[in-house]
Design an enzyme around this catalytic site. Structure first.
Site, PDB file in Angstrom:
ATOM      1  N   ALA A   1     -10.879  10.670   2.421  1.00 44.90           N
ATOM      2  CA  ALA A   1     -12.003  10.629   2.643  1.00 44.90           C
ATOM      3  C   ALA A   1     -12.632  12.059   3.011  1.00 44.90           C
ATOM      4  CB  ALA A   1     -12.687   9.896   3.678  1.00 44.90           C
TER       5      ALA A   1
ATOM      6  N   ASP B   1     -13.443   7.267   7.452  1.00 47.32           N
ATOM      7  CA  ASP B   1     -13.774   7.720   8.794  1.00 47.32           C
ATOM      8  C   ASP B   1     -14.572   8.946   8.808  1.00 47.32           C
ATOM      9  OD1 ASP B   1     -12.129   6.012  10.283  1.00 47.32           O
ATOM     10  OD2 ASP B   1     -10.313   7.006   9.702  1.00 47.32           O
TER      11      ASP B   1
ATOM     12  N   ARG C   1     -15.974   3.230   3.221  1.00 51.29           N
ATOM     13  CA  ARG C   1     -16.798   4.185   3.911  1.00 51.29           C
ATOM     14  C   ARG C   1     -15.750   5.555   4.257  1.00 51.29           C
ATOM     15  NH1 ARG C   1     -19.221   4.562  10.086  1.00 51.29           N
ATOM     16  NH2 ARG C   1     -16.561   5.050  10.209  1.00 51.29           N
TER      17      ARG C   1
ATOM     18  N   HIS D   1     -13.939  -3.012  14.204  1.00 52.20           N
ATOM     19  CA  HIS D   1     -14.098  -1.324  13.953  1.00 52.20           C
ATOM     20  C   HIS D   1     -14.332  -0.645  15.319  1.00 52.20           C
ATOM     21  CE1 HIS D   1     -15.422   2.241  12.061  1.00 52.20           C
ATOM     22  NE2 HIS D   1     -14.463   1.951  11.330  1.00 52.20           N
TER      23      HIS D   1
ATOM     24  N   GLU E   1       0.905  -1.234   0.156  1.00 57.20           N
ATOM     25  CA  GLU E   1       0.036  -0.118   0.025  1.00 57.20           C
ATOM     26  C   GLU E   1       0.762   1.183   0.007  1.00 57.20           C
ATOM     27  OE1 GLU E   1      -3.505   0.079   2.336  1.00 57.20           O
ATOM     28  OE2 GLU E   1      -2.908   1.883   3.428  1.00 57.20           O
TER      29      GLU E   1
ATOM     30  N   TYR F   1     -11.488  -5.845  10.379  1.00 61.42           N
ATOM     31  CA  TYR F   1     -11.113  -5.311  11.621  1.00 61.42           C
ATOM     32  C   TYR F   1     -10.639  -6.492  12.715  1.00 61.42           C
ATOM     33  CZ  TYR F   1     -12.069  -1.100   9.240  1.00 61.42           C
ATOM     34  OH  TYR F   1     -12.126  -0.143   8.124  1.00 61.42           O
TER      35      TYR F   1
HETATM   36  P1  FAD Z   1     -18.062   0.056   7.155  1.00 66.50           P
HETATM   37  O1  FAD Z   1     -17.620  -1.347   6.366  1.00 66.50           O
HETATM   38  O2  FAD Z   1     -19.077   0.844   6.340  1.00 66.50           O
HETATM   39  O3  FAD Z   1     -18.157  -0.128   8.546  1.00 66.50           O
HETATM   40  C1  FAD Z   1     -17.959   1.262   9.319  1.00 66.50           C
HETATM   41  C2  FAD Z   1     -18.574   0.978  10.701  1.00 66.50           C
HETATM   42  O4  FAD Z   1     -20.144   0.603  10.611  1.00 66.50           O
HETATM   43  C3  FAD Z   1     -18.186  -0.505  11.403  1.00 66.50           C
HETATM   44  O5  FAD Z   1     -18.303  -0.452  12.711  1.00 66.50           O
HETATM   45  C4  FAD Z   1     -19.233  -1.459  10.942  1.00 66.50           C
HETATM   46  O6  FAD Z   1     -19.307  -2.367  11.888  1.00 66.50           O
HETATM   47  C5  FAD Z   1     -20.531  -0.552  10.790  1.00 66.50           C
HETATM   48  N1  FAD Z   1     -21.445  -1.056   9.878  1.00 66.50           N
HETATM   49  C6  FAD Z   1     -20.985  -1.500   8.594  1.00 66.50           C
HETATM   50  N2  FAD Z   1     -22.202  -1.872   8.142  1.00 66.50           N
HETATM   51  C7  FAD Z   1     -23.259  -1.611   8.724  1.00 66.50           C
HETATM   52  C8  FAD Z   1     -24.731  -1.782   8.467  1.00 66.50           C
HETATM   53  N3  FAD Z   1     -25.283  -2.195   7.398  1.00 66.50           N
HETATM   54  N4  FAD Z   1     -25.506  -1.615   9.646  1.00 66.50           N
HETATM   55  C9  FAD Z   1     -24.958  -0.801  10.813  1.00 66.50           C
HETATM   56  N5  FAD Z   1     -23.706  -0.779  11.149  1.00 66.50           N
HETATM   57  C10 FAD Z   1     -22.846  -1.308  10.032  1.00 66.50           C
HETATM   58  N6  FAD Z   1      -9.724   5.590   4.790  1.00 66.50           N
HETATM   59  C11 FAD Z   1      -9.657   6.533   3.939  1.00 66.50           C
HETATM   60  O7  FAD Z   1      -9.884   7.266   4.095  1.00 66.50           O
HETATM   61  N7  FAD Z   1      -9.096   6.410   2.829  1.00 66.50           N
HETATM   62  C12 FAD Z   1      -8.317   5.190   2.441  1.00 66.50           C
HETATM   63  O8  FAD Z   1      -7.446   4.905   1.444  1.00 66.50           O
HETATM   64  C13 FAD Z   1      -8.350   4.250   3.598  1.00 66.50           C
HETATM   65  N8  FAD Z   1      -7.767   2.921   3.224  1.00 66.50           N
HETATM   66  C14 FAD Z   1      -7.908   1.910   4.241  1.00 66.50           C
HETATM   67  C15 FAD Z   1      -7.259   0.880   3.876  1.00 66.50           C
HETATM   68  C16 FAD Z   1      -7.572  -0.495   4.429  1.00 66.50           C
HETATM   69  C17 FAD Z   1      -6.874  -1.666   4.318  1.00 66.50           C
HETATM   70  C18 FAD Z   1      -8.111  -0.219   6.117  1.00 66.50           C
HETATM   71  C19 FAD Z   1      -8.413  -1.190   7.077  1.00 66.50           C
HETATM   72  C20 FAD Z   1      -8.764   0.877   6.256  1.00 66.50           C
HETATM   73  C21 FAD Z   1      -8.779   2.257   5.297  1.00 66.50           C
HETATM   74  N9  FAD Z   1      -9.353   3.436   5.574  1.00 66.50           N
HETATM   75  C22 FAD Z   1      -9.159   4.342   4.614  1.00 66.50           C
HETATM   76  C23 FAD Z   1      -9.865   3.667   6.801  1.00 66.50           C
HETATM   77  C24 FAD Z   1     -11.528   3.329   6.716  1.00 66.50           C
HETATM   78  O9  FAD Z   1     -12.018   4.187   5.977  1.00 66.50           O
HETATM   79  C25 FAD Z   1     -12.145   3.428   8.096  1.00 66.50           C
HETATM   80  O10 FAD Z   1     -11.563   2.527   9.052  1.00 66.50           O
HETATM   81  C26 FAD Z   1     -13.628   3.606   8.041  1.00 66.50           C
HETATM   82  O11 FAD Z   1     -13.767   4.031   9.597  1.00 66.50           O
HETATM   83  C27 FAD Z   1     -14.511   2.383   8.200  1.00 66.50           C
HETATM   84  O12 FAD Z   1     -14.319   2.105   6.584  1.00 66.50           O
HETATM   85  P2  FAD Z   1     -14.925   0.683   6.158  1.00 66.50           P
HETATM   86  O13 FAD Z   1     -15.197   0.612   4.801  1.00 66.50           O
HETATM   87  O14 FAD Z   1     -14.414  -0.490   7.047  1.00 66.50           O
HETATM   88  O15 FAD Z   1     -16.647   0.833   6.731  1.00 66.50           O
END
Ligand code: FAD
Length: 286
Positions: A50, A108, A106, A146, A16, A142
């Site tokens: 983001a 942060d 999603r 998360h 990455e 996670y």
């Molecule tokens: P989601 O999968 O949407 O989850 C977010 C939260 O919502 C979790 O607590 C989950 O349990 C909850 N949730 C999910 N679906 C539902 C539902 N249907 N109903 C109720 N609750 C739900 N961030 C950036 O801005 N740019 C990047 O390039 C970036 N790269 C990353 C790369 C990796 C490998 C990782 C692990 C993280 C990265 N992040 C990045 C950080 C990431 O955007 C954050 O961790 C963010 O807070 C969560 O993203 P997610 O896609 O996991 O969210």
């Protein structure tokens, strides 16, 4: 070849990178890429803020550069602060440049930026991506849960929604204690999550990183890790060597347990990626 196919025959090994800050030259990342591609990772993913500025050009440019160097680029795409139109523009541009791999996120939630409600969770974006062509879709997971989730069980329930929406493979948040990864993998499998899971490994090689780990990362810091960091925090060379050795140790244990893949958070540092890649080439087919 799509990344999802690679898992069938090998331990996937990926890197990455992130776009340089606006104060640094784009050449810094291009120089780093010159060295990183020599290590022949299966793909290189490019982070994307983001922040909601709508400017995806830099991440797209870096992903295009990766592609031109013969390595599969994976474009990170956080959705929380972007409208459907902005996401469409980025996807159209990605397609135009031949970028077929997306890490759907999603992002942060920033207390100062009210989220655009077009996509609330990564699963909403993944469902949408499935209607937009033949993208290979990765998603985040996670091992320690998360931070927004009530507990790890709830988070894995939500992960299942994300996988059912169409995620082809997963990449974990960094962790320093492999026990969390094994436990998570077992719990995910028990819930019927059977897409490949790559382990995200972050070599901690300088003091600034240690400070960030302690204050913001949320990953548990095992006693062995803390001891090493405390011992060497004032000796940059020793700290670098110790951080590299710690990451290698994690990777060897993960490979021995038949991990699907290793995703190295390179921090744009080819020296560290080279040392690690050389040390683990025998245990994973780098
Ligand atoms: P989601 O999968 O949407 O989850 C977010 C939260 O919502 C979790 O607590 C989950 O349990 C909850 N949730 C999910 N679906 C539902 C539902 N249907 N109903 C109720 N609750 C739900 N961030 C950036 O801005 N740019 C990047 O390039 C970036 N790269 C990353 C790369 C990796 C490998 C990782 C692990 C993280 C990265 N992040 C990045 C950080 C990431 O955007 C954050 O961790 C963010 O807070 C969560 O993203 P997610 O896609 O996991 O969210």
């Amino acid at each position: 070849m799509k990344v999802k196919e690679l898992f069938k025959n090998k331990t996937v090994y990926s890197f990455e990178v992130f776009p340089p800050k606006s104060t640094s030259s784009i050449d810094t990342i291009y120089n780093a890429l010159d060295k990183l591609v020599d290590l022949k990772p299966d793909f290189i993913s490019v982070t994307f803020s983001a922040g909601g500025s709508g400017n995806s050009t830099l991440a797209l440019d870096i992903a295009s550069k990766v592609k031109s160097m013969g390595i599969i680029p994976v474009l990170h795409l956080p959705c929380i602060n972007y409208t459907r139109e902005q996401i469409d523009q980025t996807l159209d541009e990605a397609k135009r440049r031949g970028i077929e791999h997306i890490l759907a996120l999603r992002g942060d939630i920033n207390p100062d930026i009210p989220p655009v409600k077009d996509f609330v969770y990564a699963s909403d974006l993944i469902r949408y991506l499935r209607t937009k062509g033949d993208f290979d879709i990765a998603a985040a997971c996670y091992p320690e849960g998360h931070p927004d989730a009530e507990n790890i069980e709830q988070d894995i329930e939500n992960l299942k929604i994300k996988v059912n929406a169409g995620a082809d493979h997963l990449i974990t948040q960094l962790f320093f204690d492999n026990a969390y990864f094994w436990d998570f993998r077992e719990k995910a499998a028990a819930k019927g999550i059977n897409v490949p899971i790559e382990a995200g490994i972050m070599p901690v090689v300088n003091k600034k990183q240690i400070e960030r780990m302690v204050t913001t990362c949320g990953a548990s810091l095992p006693r062995k890790f803390v001891k090493i960091m405390q011992k060497y925090e004032h000796n940059p060379e020793a700290l670098r060597d110790a951080g590299i050795a710690y990451a290698i140790d994690q990777i060897i244990d993960l490979a021995a347990g038949d991990v699907d893949g290793i995703h190295l958070y390179t921090m744009n540092n080819p020296y560290v990626a080279t040392k690690i890649s050389e040390a683990v080439s025998g245990v994973i087919s780098v």
